[in-house]
Every structure is written in C-alpha cells, then in structure tokens.
Design a protein around this motif. Structure first.
Motif, mmCIF file in Angstrom:
data_model
loop_
_atom_site.group_PDB
_atom_site.id
_atom_site.type_symbol
_atom_site.label_atom_id
_atom_site.label_comp_id
_atom_site.label_asym_id
_atom_site.label_seq_id
_atom_site.Cartn_x
_atom_site.Cartn_y
_atom_site.Cartn_z
ATOM 1 N N SER A 99 7.342 -2.763 11.505
ATOM 2 C CA SER A 99 7.124 -3.016 10.080
ATOM 3 C C SER A 99 6.073 -2.049 9.560
ATOM 4 O O SER A 99 5.331 -1.450 10.337
ATOM 5 C CB SER A 99 6.685 -4.455 9.846
ATOM 6 N N ARG A 100 6.033 -1.921 8.238
ATOM 7 C CA ARG A 100 5.016 -1.077 7.614
ATOM 8 C C ARG A 100 4.637 -1.685 6.264
ATOM 9 O O ARG A 100 5.406 -2.426 5.662
ATOM 10 C CB ARG A 100 5.491 0.351 7.459
ATOM 11 N N ASP A 112 3.457 -0.735 2.375
ATOM 12 C CA ASP A 112 3.414 0.310 1.355
ATOM 13 C C ASP A 112 2.607 -0.186 0.166
ATOM 14 O O ASP A 112 2.674 -1.352 -0.196
ATOM 15 C CB ASP A 112 4.815 0.664 0.866
ATOM 16 N N LYS A 141 5.661 -5.274 2.147
ATOM 17 C CA LYS A 141 5.903 -5.214 3.584
ATOM 18 C C LYS A 141 7.381 -4.941 3.821
ATOM 19 O O LYS A 141 8.238 -5.623 3.280
ATOM 20 C CB LYS A 141 5.510 -6.515 4.268
ATOM 21 N N GLU A 195 -0.190 -7.903 5.470
ATOM 22 C CA GLU A 195 -0.170 -7.749 6.925
ATOM 23 C C GLU A 195 0.029 -9.073 7.634
ATOM 24 O O GLU A 195 0.638 -9.130 8.697
ATOM 25 C CB GLU A 195 -1.456 -7.076 7.398
#
Length: 84
Positions: A19-20, A22, A37, A62
């Motif tokens: 996952s990331r 932005d 996310k 997060e």
C-alpha cells in the motif's frame, strides 16, 4: 491439490502486496491537503491499485487497513435467472 486450489482462489480474489499514501488537495481554492491510501493487489492477470480511504491526517491514513483479499473476484460465477 489443496495448495493449488487455495492459491487459485486467492489470486482470483486478489492478494494484498502493498500500500501507499498519496497527498492530494481538492483545488487551488481549497489548499488544505488530505491523504489517500491505495492498496495494491496481485491477480492472475496482473496488479491492480485500489483507492480505499481518504483521511485528514497522514497518521489516520496509515492506520486504516487494507483487506488481505480484495472484495470482488476477477472471475465471477454466472447465475441463471430464476423462473419464478
């Protein structure tokens, strides 16, 4: 045999591989950022990125979780319409 079947099932549903987070903003007129996310899933036919949530702080983004298997499978069973 069970390993092959369970692997096929998992790859049809999509296995979470990462996952990331932005940073984004609505517009120049509203410069307050929010955090999105994206979860990445592995399928038979490749990788798919799914936007899961948006939060007002990076810490909240997060802490939101991604499902280990995606909700929708790639191959769907077709159901016959009932004749009721």
């Amino acid at each position: 045999m069970a390993i092959v079947v369970s692997s096929g099932y998992a790859l049809n549903r999509g296995v979470l591989i990462g996952s990331r987070i932005d940073t984004a903003q609505l517009s120049d007129a509203y410069p307050v950022p929010f955090y999105k996310k994206h979860c990445t899933y592995l399928f038979f036919n490749g990788v798919q990125h799914v936007w899961t949530s948006s939060e007002s702080t990076r810490a909240e983004a997060e802490s939101s979780s991604c499902a280990s298997l995606k909700n929708e499978p790639v191959i769907r069973r077709r159901r016959k319409p009932s004749d009721a």
